[in-house]
Structures are given as structure tokens and as C-alpha cells.
Write a protein that holds these residues in place. Structure first.
Motif, mmCIF file in Angstrom:
data_model
loop_
_atom_site.group_PDB
_atom_site.id
_atom_site.type_symbol
_atom_site.label_atom_id
_atom_site.label_comp_id
_atom_site.label_asym_id
_atom_site.label_seq_id
_atom_site.Cartn_x
_atom_site.Cartn_y
_atom_site.Cartn_z
ATOM 1 N N SER A 590 4.226 -26.497 -5.418
ATOM 2 C CA SER A 590 4.249 -26.559 -6.877
ATOM 3 C C SER A 590 4.196 -25.141 -7.431
ATOM 4 O O SER A 590 4.111 -24.156 -6.697
ATOM 5 N N ALA A 591 4.237 -25.053 -8.757
ATOM 6 C CA ALA A 591 4.042 -23.749 -9.396
ATOM 7 C C ALA A 591 2.613 -23.265 -9.162
ATOM 8 O O ALA A 591 1.674 -24.062 -9.047
ATOM 9 N N TRP A 592 2.476 -21.956 -9.041
ATOM 10 C CA TRP A 592 1.137 -21.370 -8.984
ATOM 11 C C TRP A 592 0.486 -21.509 -10.359
ATOM 12 O O TRP A 592 1.128 -21.274 -11.388
ATOM 13 N N VAL A 593 -0.775 -21.868 -10.381
ATOM 14 C CA VAL A 593 -1.543 -21.942 -11.624
ATOM 15 C C VAL A 593 -2.637 -20.884 -11.546
ATOM 16 O O VAL A 593 -3.475 -20.910 -10.633
ATOM 17 N N ALA A 594 -2.615 -19.950 -12.476
ATOM 18 C CA ALA A 594 -3.594 -18.862 -12.480
ATOM 19 C C ALA A 594 -4.208 -18.737 -13.876
ATOM 20 O O ALA A 594 -3.512 -18.898 -14.889
ATOM 21 N N ASP A 595 -5.493 -18.462 -13.884
ATOM 22 C CA ASP A 595 -6.194 -18.266 -15.157
ATOM 23 C C ASP A 595 -7.262 -17.188 -14.951
ATOM 24 O O ASP A 595 -8.040 -17.254 -13.989
ATOM 25 N N VAL A 596 -7.278 -16.199 -15.856
ATOM 26 C CA VAL A 596 -8.208 -15.075 -15.752
ATOM 27 C C VAL A 596 -8.829 -14.827 -17.115
ATOM 28 O O VAL A 596 -8.134 -14.841 -18.143
ATOM 29 N N ASN A 597 -10.139 -14.587 -17.120
ATOM 30 C CA ASN A 597 -10.851 -14.202 -18.333
ATOM 31 C C ASN A 597 -11.752 -13.019 -18.007
ATOM 32 O O ASN A 597 -12.463 -13.018 -16.982
ATOM 33 N N TYR A 598 -11.714 -12.009 -18.870
ATOM 34 C CA TYR A 598 -12.476 -10.790 -18.610
ATOM 35 C C TYR A 598 -13.026 -10.263 -19.933
ATOM 36 O O TYR A 598 -12.308 -10.214 -20.940
ATOM 37 N N ALA A 599 -14.295 -9.884 -19.909
ATOM 38 C CA ALA A 599 -14.948 -9.294 -21.073
ATOM 39 C C ALA A 599 -15.384 -7.887 -20.694
ATOM 40 O O ALA A 599 -16.454 -7.705 -20.106
ATOM 41 N N PRO A 600 -14.581 -6.847 -20.966
ATOM 42 C CA PRO A 600 -14.965 -5.485 -20.613
ATOM 43 C C PRO A 600 -16.266 -5.053 -21.269
ATOM 44 O O PRO A 600 -17.049 -4.320 -20.689
#
Length: 766
Positions: A590-600
Motif C-alpha cells: 500500500s501507500a506509505w503513511v507517515a505523520d510527524v509533529n515537532y515543537a521546536p
């Protein structure tokens, strides 16, 4: 001594005489107001003794104390730090004289009074206890339960009747009187809860903007028939727009509001709302009727009912019913893009139950077209009715068993339909420890139909059925460690997860499609046992999902500094079940599913989501979102959204403070695919302790043809009293995420409020 002084009406008349307004929504902000009291607290106004902190009655005793007692027994004179307490009321003075026989009293010198919700100072006070008459001269007051202060030349009370002369009110401090209401005379009847003001005027700054020689208003929270605040605006589509709500207090448990409205370019309409409250339920009925809308040269209308009723401790009846006169209604009567996104109007009526191990219900629903560019052919099937049951219980030591069941009768205005029964019994063994879980589940799904003759002939039979086994295993691990970044302690996790699904193939080409659609591919779909909504299709599968997540959590306060997730389905065998005109899910990945959250930092938040199909080497979905919290309640938002073959949009919004009072606001919502602005907004706002003004220019899509409309909104808000002009504040709250910091939890509380952060070695666990 214990003379009885009936001072109860005093706090009521002053506290409410100039507060005839609706509750603020959203709450007012007073952050620019100076810290301090217009009437400072009285050092000798200690809390009343336990049991007496109540509003006084005729039987409540009064205690009088002073440094010096002189006079006679019939006419005592109290001098020096005189205090008089009765229930939760306090009066202080330099001197108080009381005539026992005549029932008169006189207080002079720094007269101070405090009761629930009110604190005041006066030059002198006197009264006649026998006639229940009281007078105060030259007084200044401050409300305690809400923001407000003012002055009055005199206050006269006789029983439940009161009169204020030369009275003022404002929520501004005395040194910054941006607005003020004044009245020559206000007569109050606390028993009826009504007051009459004579010679009342409103000043903004030093400029009089409103004068009313006579008007009546309520002084308490009792509901009563009368006029509510009008709404006045102007727009290119409606012209001059005036709405005047009229409230009708029909009974203690039900009321109504009529809202006549006139638009210079469209005509007149009447809106109404009826509300009721019963011991076991409540409901609201809304309606709008317009005999002739000049925009469409036809009558228009809307009806909506929302209600609940408790039948038994386990069962409740609920209704959400909607009706519109025509498919253009939402578009023509909405001032935002939300009205364009609603293609249908949905109604549901049912009985719902919930117990310890079960949920059940019988419901009927109906769809109505709300997009004139479409036809009834796109409407979903009505379910008239639908019955469902879900039951789950532990059996034995490790096993859980349950069943999901549904029976539906479908109906459509254009197409033949039928009935469907869907059963899914299952058994599982959820095993877990502190750092792992293993959840094997075995289910069997049966679906059977009874179709109308015309549909049965088209599909090759009136009673198609399907029976499939469903086996899944969901397992995962939790790894964590403590680490430090720039001297701060964090908990870092790595969370691998594996999900295996096996469903044998069953030919379903002879089965109808009533309420089933492919689910939008997302992170959650990696761990589902069916890629369709509804029961008309059960996808066959032999697949493994491999996924991993990681987080960085600040131990001082639990703030998630970083998170990332990555997952993909490996299809061990192609899936042959599909909807008409749907491509086959082939063997592969399937398609790759990626999720990223970052608070510098605590003010920056950055997130991204991405889906890429390895077979075709293309991007199916991409989104980027960023938010920065500026000082002085400012905020900046940036968002980019892309979904292949559907949309590509950029959304930028901000509230930029120039100083604590002045700020710029704006939004640009643009479709890159259509090369068209969906909404543009720019304005300026000025905020002070007690007054705010907003001037906003707006350009937005107002119909499905993509035509743009312009609007200029000006609003002046007198905090604590009300606002005039168009509701620019609501438009800004909708357009700018985080416009009010209290409507979105953006950063940890201590950082958002400017308080110091806890020490790095603070224990994050309770």
C-alpha cells in the motif's frame, strides 16, 4: 443591640440596575484592565460567622459594634470604627445613631457597605425601620460578581421599591472612561424584577451615541417577555439587514423566540424558536419562513427539531430532524464557505439503549438534497428503519466474546431497494503486559438480503447472501528510556506494531450497494478489518501491516515535543472484492503513511502528513501545518493541503499585535488547483480594558458557481454591556485558528500564561 435593618434590596438594585444584557459568548477578556479595585476592600468587613453567610431575612439579627457607646438606652450612639453586620451584609461608618422608639438610624462619616456581589462607599446613610425606608447619599459602587462600577447621587429604598438618581455604570476604570451609561433616574421593583430608567444615555468617550427618554428592563435572571438585542448589518447580497428578536416567556418549562428580519434586497422573513424542558427530556424547534425571496423569486423556509427523552434508565429517544424548502437554501442563507460544502440535509429519529455489556437501537433516517447542481440520484439510501445490537462479555479467564448485528430496510426516491441483515459473532483473547500486547480475534460474518423484484432481477436474485470468516492478530511492543535534551528530561518511546488480517474471498458481485463506500486511506485504516464502510462489501484480505511510532515527552509537564509514525500494508495476495468501477487492490504494498509533529519551542508547532504510493511512484496525500504563538495573544498559522485529483490549497492566517491594544488580522485561503481565492480577510482591531473595535474587509466565495462577494464589517464592543454592528468577532474566530487563546490548548499552561516552568527534576507523575 439587635435592631433589624432591611437592606436586602440595596445590593439587588445597584448590582443589576444597569446590567440588563444577555450572557457573553464567548467570555469577555479583561487582560488590559489595571489591577486594583475602584472601591478598595474594607479591612473590617470580615466574613460573616458560620451559618450567617446568607442573604438576610426579616428574622435575621443585626449586630452593631463600635469603639465608643454613648447616648441613652433609647437612643444609643455608636462612634469610632462602627460596624453593623446582618447575614452576609456589612455596613461600616464613623458614627451611627439609632432611635429605638421611632426606628430611625443615621450613619455618617466614611459609610461603607458590602453584600454578596456589591461593595460601595457613601457620604451618609439613614433610614426609618418602621416604614422600611432607607436613603444613601453621594455613593460610589463596585460590582464583585462581574466587572462594573459607577456612582449615584442618591439611593432611596422603600420595601421592595428602590430609586437611583444621577446613576452611572461602566466596566471601565474611572481613569479610563471609554464608555459609560448614565440615567437621570432609575426606579426598581425587586419583587417583580423590573426597573424603569428615565433620561438614559450612552457615551463612548465623551461623545453621546444613544439617548432613551424612557425604557423598562429586568433586574434579575428571571425570564420575561420582551425585546432582545437587535442585529443590524449590511452586505452586497442582502443589503441593509435588520433582525429584531422578541422573547416570549410562555411557562416555567417552555418558551419561544420570534425573530422578524428584513433585508432591503431580498424582503422580509420570520424566524422562530420554541424550547421545552420536561422532567425526562428537552427539545428545541427552530423554523424560518420567507413568503417571497427576491433573490430567487419564491418562498423559502427551514425547519429543525432537536430533542431527547429518557424512557428508562437504559433507553433514550433522540431526534434530529431537518427540512429545507429548496436545494439552494444553505448556500443562500450562509455567510461562509460552510454553506457550500453541505450537499445534503440529514434527519434521524430513534430509540437508543446502553447497558453494561451491550448497546442497541432502532433508528430511521432520511436525506434531502441541499445542492442544486446535483440530482436526487446522488442521495444516499434512507434507512427506514435500522435496528442494531452490539454485545460483548468476558467468557472464561482469558477470552472475550461478542456479536454485532444489524437489520435495515432501505428506501430511495429513484431506485429499487430492499432489506439487509448483517451478523458478526466474534471471540478474542486480549493479552497484554506493561510493555506489550497481543490481541488475536476470530469472527464470522453473515450478510443476507431481501431485495425488491426489480433490483433482484438486475442482480440475478432477490436473496443473495455472504458468509466469511475473519481472522486478525494485533500485536505491539513499548520501549521507553529517559534522556536529556538541552538539560531537560524527556521520556523517549519506540512503539513497533504488527497487524495481520486474513479474510477468504467470497464472490459478492450479485450483492447491491446501499450504504457502502471505500474508506479514505489513513493511519487508522492500517489496522482495520475492512476497507469499506457499511456491510454491502467485506473485502477479502491476506495482509500484514508493519508500523512504528516514536514520541519524546517532556517529563516536567507531559508536553509532547516530538512524535512520528510510519506504516504500510503488505498485501500477500491481491484483493478481488471491489465496488463497481473500483480498481483491484493488487498484490504488493500500500501507500506509505507517515505523520510527524515537532515543537521546536513551546510557541512553535510544526506537523506534516504524507502518503506515497510506491507502485506508481506518486504522492497521494501531503499536508503541512505550522503555528507560531506571538506575544500579546498573537498567532500565525500556515497550512498546505494536497490530495491527488481532488484539491491543493494554501491557508495562511494571523493575528499580529502591534502593541497591547492594536493588532492586525488577516487570512488568505487559496485553491492552487482552481487558481482562485476561497476567502480573503484583512482588518485591524483595537482592544482596551472595557471597549474593543474591529474593522474587517472580507472577500469570499458565496455560491457554487464560484462567484465572490465582498463585505466590510465594523463592530464596536462595549465589554460588560453588549456590541453593535456586524459580528466580526465570530468571523475572526472561525477564520483564524487560535484567535482566542482560551479556545484552543496550544501550549502548556505555565508557558501560555507566562508563569515559570517547573524545575527539570520535577516529578511528572502524581
Amino acid at each position: 443591640m439587635r435592631p433589624v435593618l432591611r437592606l436586602l434590596p440595596l445590593s439587588l438594585c445597584v448590582a443589576f440596575c444597569l446590567q440588563a444584557r444577555a450572557a457573553d459568548d464567548p467570555p469577555q477578556t479583561w487582560r488590559l484592565c489595571p489591577i486594583g479595585d475602584v472601591v478598595p476592600p474594607f479591612a473590617d468587613a470580615i466574613r460573616a460567622p458560620e451559618g450567617l453567610n446568607i442573604d438576610p431575612t426579616g428574622d435575621t439579627p443585626t449586630d452593631i459594634e463600635g469603639d465608643l457607646l454613648s447616648g441613652t438606652d433609647a437612643n444609643p450612639v455608636f462612634q469610632g470604627n462602627v460596624t453593623m453586620r446582618r447575614g452576609n451584609q456589612f455596613m461600616g461608618a464613623d458614627q451611627l445613631i439609632f432611635d429605638k422608639e421611632a426606628g430611625n438610624y443615621a450613619a455618617e462619616g466614611s459609610v461603607r457597605f458590602q453584600a454578596r456581589g456589591l461593595r460601595l462607599r457613601a457620604a451618609r446613610a439613614e433610614g426609618d425601620q418602621n416604614t422600611d425606608t432607607h436613603t444613601m447619599q453621594d455613593l460610589q459602587y463596585q460590582l464583585l460578581s462581574r466587572r462594573g462600577n459607577g456612582k449615584a447621587d442618591s439611593l432611596n429604598l422603600t420595601g421592595e421599591l428602590g430609586s437611583l438618581r444621577g446613576a452611572t455604570f461602566s466596566s471601565c476604570p474611572p481613569e479610563q472612561r471609554h464608555w459609560e451609561v448614565s440615567a437621570r433616574r432609575i426606579d426598581i421593583d425587586t419583587e417583580s424584577g423590573m426597573a424603569v430608567a428615565r433620561g438614559a444615555s450612552l457615551k463612548v468617550g465623551k461623545v453621546p451615541v444613544l439617548y432613551m427618554p424612557w425604557f423598562m428592563f429586568p433586574t434579575d435572571e428571571r425570564r420575561r417577555t420582551g425585546l432582545l438585542y437587535p442585529s443590524i448589518s449590511n452586505s452586497g447580497r442582502n443589503g441593509f439587514d435588520w433582525r429584531q428578536p422578541v422573547y416570549l416567556n410562555l411557562a416555567p418549562n417552555y418558551d419561544a423566540t420570534l425573530s422578524p428580519r428584513w433585508m432591503s434586497k431580498r424582503g422580509a422573513l420570520l424566524g422562530g424558536q420554541f424550547r421545552y424542558l420536561l422532567e425526562d427530556g428537552e427539545g428545541t424547534l427552530d423554523g424560518v419562513w420567507m413568503p417571497n425571496d427576491q433573490l430567487r423569486d419564491r418562498s423559502r423556509g427551514l425547519g429543525h427539531f432537536e430533542g431527547v427523552h429518557n424512557l428508562t434508565p437504559d433507553w433514550q429517544a433522540r431526534a434530529s430532524l431537518n427540512w429545507i424548502s429548496d436545494p439552494r437554501y444553505y448556500e443562500d442563507f450562509s455567510s461562509s464557505i460552510d454553506g457550500l460544502s453541505q450537499a445534503t440535509s440529514y434527519s434521524a429519529l430513534g430509540v437508543y439503549g446502553r447497558g453494561r455489556d451491550w448497546t442497541a437501537g432502532v433508528v430511521a433516517d432520511h436525506w434531502q438534497l441541499a445542492d442544486y447542481t446535483l440530482t436526487d440520484a446522488v442521495l444516499p439510501y434512507d434507512r427506514l428503519p435500522r435496528a442494531y445490537l452490539s454485545w460483548e462479555r468476558r467468557v472464561g479467564g482469558l477470552l472475550h466474546a461478542g456479536v454485532d448485528a444489524e437489520a435495515v430496510r432501505f428506501h430511495h426516491p429513484l431506485y429499487a431497494a430492499g432489506s439487509r441483515v448483517d451478523l458478526r459473532p466474534w471471540i478474542g483473547a486480549p493479552l497484554e503486559g506493561d510493555a506489550w500486547f497481543l490481541r488475536p480475534t476470530l469472527a464470522w460474518r453473515y450478510t443476507g438480503y431481501s431485495l425488491d423484484r426489480a433490483l433482484g432481477q438486475a442482480l440475478g436474485g432477490e436473496s443473495p447472501t455472504r458468509a466469511q470468516s475473519i481472522f486478525s492478530v494485533d500485536t505491539g511492543l513499548f520501549f521507553d528510556r529517559e534522556t536529556q535534551v538541552k538539560g531537560k528530561r524527556y521520556l523517549q518511546t519506540i512503539e513497533p506494531r504488527l497487524f495481520y488480517l486474513n479474510v477468504p474471498y467470497e464472490d459478492q458481485a450479485d450483492m447491491p450497494v446501499f450504504d457502502t463506500q471505500p474508506l479514505t486511506f489513513s493511519w487508522g485504516q492500517l489496522f482495520r478489518e475492512n476497507r469499506y464502510s457499511g456491510a454491502d462489501r467485506q473485502a477479502d484480505a491476506n495482509q500484514i501491516t508493519l508500523a512504528v511510532s516514536s514520541r519524546m515527552i517532556r517529563q516536567a509537564d507531559g508536553f509532547e515535543r516530538f512524535s512520528a509514525s510510519l506504516g504500510q500494508i503488505r498485501y500477500l495476495k491481491e484483493s478481488r472484492v471491489r465496488l463497481p468501477n473500483e480498481p483491484v487492490t493488487e498484490k504488493g504494498r500500500s501507500a506509505w503513511v507517515a505523520d510527524v509533529n515537532y515543537a521546536p519551542t513551546d510557541r512553535w508547532t510544526i506537523g506534516a502528513s504524507y502518503q506515497r504510493d510506491p507502485k506508481f511512484g506518486r504522492t497521494d496525500l501531503a499536508s503541512l501545518r505550522a503555528r507560531y504563538l506571538l506575544p500579546d495573544q498573537g498567532v500565525f498559522n500556515l497550512a498546505y493541503r494536497y490530495r491527488r485529483a481532488l484539491l491543493e490549497q494554501v491557508d495562511v492566517s494571523f493575528l499580529y499585535p502591534l502593541n497591547p491594544s492594536w493588532s492586525l488580522v488577516g487570512r488568505s485561503y487559496y485553491s492552487l488547483r482552481d487558481r482562485k481565492a476561497l476567502e480573503s480577510l484583512a482588518g485591524v482591531q483595537w482592544d482596551s480594558c472595557c471597549i474593543a473595535m474591529r474593522l474587517v474587509a472580507r472577500r469570499y466565495v458565496h455560491n457554487r458557481a464560484g462567484d465572490l462577494s465582498n463585505a466590510l464589517m465594523f463592530e464596536i464592543e462595549l465589554k460588560g454591556l453588549g456590541s453593535a454592528g456586524q459580528d466580526a468577532r465570530s468571523a475572526l474566530r472561525r477564520a483564524i485558528l487560535g484567535y482566542n487563546r482560551d479556545d484552543l490548548y496550544l501550549v502548556p499552561p505555565q508557558t501560555a500564561t507566562g508563569q515559570p516552568s517547573p524545575p527539570d527534576n520535577a516529578n511528572a507523575n502524581p
